[in-house]
Design an enzyme around this catalytic site. Structure first.
Site, PDB file in Angstrom:
ATOM      1  N   GLY A  31     -11.648   0.490   3.497  1.00 52.46           N
ATOM      2  CA  GLY A  31     -10.950  -0.745   3.735  1.00 52.46           C
ATOM      3  C   GLY A  31     -10.046  -0.722   5.293  1.00 52.46           C
ATOM      4  N   TYR A  44      -3.408  -6.426 -11.937  1.00 52.46           N
ATOM      5  CA  TYR A  44      -2.954  -5.665 -10.597  1.00 52.46           C
ATOM      6  C   TYR A  44      -2.104  -4.429 -11.034  1.00 52.46           C
ATOM      7  CZ  TYR A  44      -1.439  -4.540  -6.019  1.00 52.46           C
ATOM      8  OH  TYR A  44      -1.363  -3.852  -4.800  1.00 52.46           O
TER       9      TYR A  44
END
Length: 247
Positions: free
Chosen positions: A14, A151
């Site tokens: 990422g 999350y």
């Protein structure tokens, strides 16, 4: 500028945007041989140009194990080793409990948890004594913010990985730690603030140091955990949140 990472091979998943890109830039400036991953070719190429210093972008999706195999095969051909892994790829898709669908679970845990496991596992054959792994966590793994339980739980898993893997890898001399940012000045959070009147002010009110994190705040902390300056730090979660989690 110091050169703490001269000729060190550093992998950042990422790495084409946000915290990953800012961290890649700092590693490269300190002499590292940087490899970044990203799913979109154009963004990856832009990031490589921005990083400079011979950085290499390997296109792929870290939730796809074949793409991870391709990444490490490339690095093995180029250098035969990995010195630092910053497992940074992740997503934040807040969904309240009553609205969670199977697809939400699969996407959040697929990227934030499963992909992290195999990003690290597949690096291990190339890592030797003194290798370092930094996992991308969040204060959400500790604070349990409402409306985003998936999350929060995914980042709590990251915290657990650092503890378990510190024990698993101690005999190999590989250190594992977690970087846990709070609200950070990324493109995504700026878009959210711009679309949500009052949101930025509300977030800042909860930060003892009176602002959200800058990308470089987080990147510098990652480099600290990856460097010899933290050689006796292991299994730790370093909050970069202006005091939110502690206070």
């Amino acid at each position: 500028m110091t050169k703490r990472f001269e000729d060190k091979v550093v992998v950042i998943t990422g790495g084409s945007d946000g915290i990953g890109l800012a961290t890649a830039e700092q590693f490269a400036e300190e002499g590292a041989l940087v490899y970044i991953t990203g799913r979109r070719r154009a963004s990856l190429d832009d990031a490589v140009r921005q990083i400079g210093h011979g950085a290499i972008g390997v296109q792929g999706d870290v939730t796809n194990l074949a793409d991870l195999t391709t990444l490490y095969a490339r690095i093995e051909r180029d250098h035969g080793r990995v010195d630092v892994v910053f497992a940074n790829a992740g997503m934040h898709d807040p969904v309240p409990l009553e609205a969670i669908e199977e697809s939400h679970f699969d996407s959040t845990f697929g990227l934030n948890v499963k992909a992290m496991v195999f990003t690290v596992q597949k690096a291990l054959p190339l890592m030797a004594q003194g290798g370092v792994i930094v996992l991308s966590g969040s204060i959400a793994g500790t604070k349990a913010y409402p409306g985003q339980s998936l999350y929060n739980a995914s980042k709590a898993a990251v915290r657990s990985f650092a503890r378990s893997w510190t024990n698993d890898l101690k005999d190999r001399g590989i250190r594992v730690n977690v970087i846990a940012p709070g609200a950070t000045e990324t493109r995504l959070i700026r878009d959210f603030f711009d679309k949500t009147p009052g949101a930025e002010e509300d977030v800042i009110k909860g930060v003892p140091l009176g602002r959200i994190a800058r990308l470089d705040d987080v990147a510098r902390a990652v480099l600290f955990l990856a460097s010899d300056e933290s050689s006796f730090v292991a299994g730790h979660e370093l909050f970069v949140d202006g005091g939110v989690a502690a206070v």
